[in-house]
Design an enzyme around this catalytic site. Structure first.
Site, PDB file in Angstrom:
ATOM      1  N   GLU A  79       0.831  -1.204   0.000  1.00  0.00           N
ATOM      2  CA  GLU A  79       0.000   0.000   0.000  1.00  0.00           C
ATOM      3  C   GLU A  79       0.866   1.255   0.000  1.00  0.00           C
ATOM      4  OE1 GLU A  79      -2.983  -0.124  -0.669  1.00  0.00           O
ATOM      5  OE2 GLU A  79      -3.603  -2.156  -0.138  1.00  0.00           O
ATOM      6  N   ARG A  89     -17.933  -0.176   5.156  1.00  0.00           N
ATOM      7  CA  ARG A  89     -18.991  -0.864   4.401  1.00  0.00           C
ATOM      8  C   ARG A  89     -19.763  -1.820   5.304  1.00  0.00           C
ATOM      9  NH1 ARG A  89     -18.989  -5.760   2.113  1.00  0.00           N
ATOM     10  NH2 ARG A  89     -16.746  -5.987   2.512  1.00  0.00           N
ATOM     11  N   HIS A 165      -1.584  -5.607   2.083  1.00  0.00           N
ATOM     12  CA  HIS A 165      -2.803  -6.410   2.072  1.00  0.00           C
ATOM     13  C   HIS A 165      -2.493  -7.781   1.491  1.00  0.00           C
ATOM     14  CE1 HIS A 165      -5.815  -3.017   2.697  1.00  0.00           C
ATOM     15  NE2 HIS A 165      -6.241  -3.994   3.464  1.00  0.00           N
TER      16      HIS A 165
END
Length: 215
Positions: A79, A89, A165
């Site tokens: 990242e 979300r 990630h």
């Protein structure tokens, strides 16, 4: 001192590969003579950042690499940018679901990773591990932790820090599904590659890690 972190499971998942990979990477790096600690973070806004920053203060690491799950990706994602925005979300593990909130009120819009991400990507490729430079860590707890970390380390020279990630583990993907996954050993080896690169290589280029707010 190297600090690795991963997350506890969240959502409908019973395991979080980021924590399993951080533990395995810790063992790999320790076998090479590095001083390494691993820390499991709660998947909770606010609490995760507090746990991480307390560990950073106590351990005073030279390298901090946090890891999280990005289900659906097929490679180790280095990242580049953490943004000052919590926008969930789904609820976190304590039911919190912030919408368009700042991670650090009044903080810069974003921070860059201070890891040598392009050198790390090259070394991942040399090692035969799928990797990429990602331009978005999302707006969930992963980005929350990434931003809080970079904000706390802003202006402190000599500490390299950032976030990666990781995909699902193969056992998390239903049989016959086309959803991407990666073996645990590959994830752990990828984390170890990134850490070795951070220890051995300079950052990709001189720059302030902060991204100014446009005016």
């Amino acid at each position: 001192m190297i600090l690795l972190t991963g997350f506890e499971p969240f959502g409908d998942q019973e395991v979080n590969p980021s924590w399993a990979a951080a533990l395995r990477a810790r063992d790999i790096l320790r076998s090479e003579g590095h001083k390494v600690e691993a820390l499991e973070l709660p998947c909770v806004f606010g609490e995760a950042a507090t746990v991480l920053l307390d560990a950073v203060k106590t351990l005073t690491p030279d390298v901090v690499l946090c890891a999280g799950l990005a289900g659906g990706r097929d490679r180790v994602s280095l990242e580049r940018v953490a943004i000052n925005c919590d926008d969930a979300r789904i609820p976190d593990n304590k039911g919190q679901r912030p919408i368009d909130q700042e991670v650090v009120p009044g903080g810069p819009a974003a921070y860059f990773s201070t890891l040598p991400i392009k050198a790390a990507l090259r070394n991942l490729q040399i090692a035969g591990i799928k990797g990429e430079v990602s331009q978005s860590a999302g707006t969930y707890v992963c980005n929350h932790v990434f931003y809080a970390l970079m904000n706390a380390l802003s202006g402190k020279a000599g500490v390299r820090a950032g976030f990666v990630h990781l995909p699902f583990l193969p056992e998390q993907v239903p049989a016959g599904s086309l959803t991407a996954s990666m073996p645990l050993e590959s994830m752990a080896a990828g984390i170890a590659v990134v850490v070795r690169t951070a220890v051995q290589a300079p950052v990709d280029g001189p720059r302030d890690s902060r991204v100014p707010i446009p005016r």
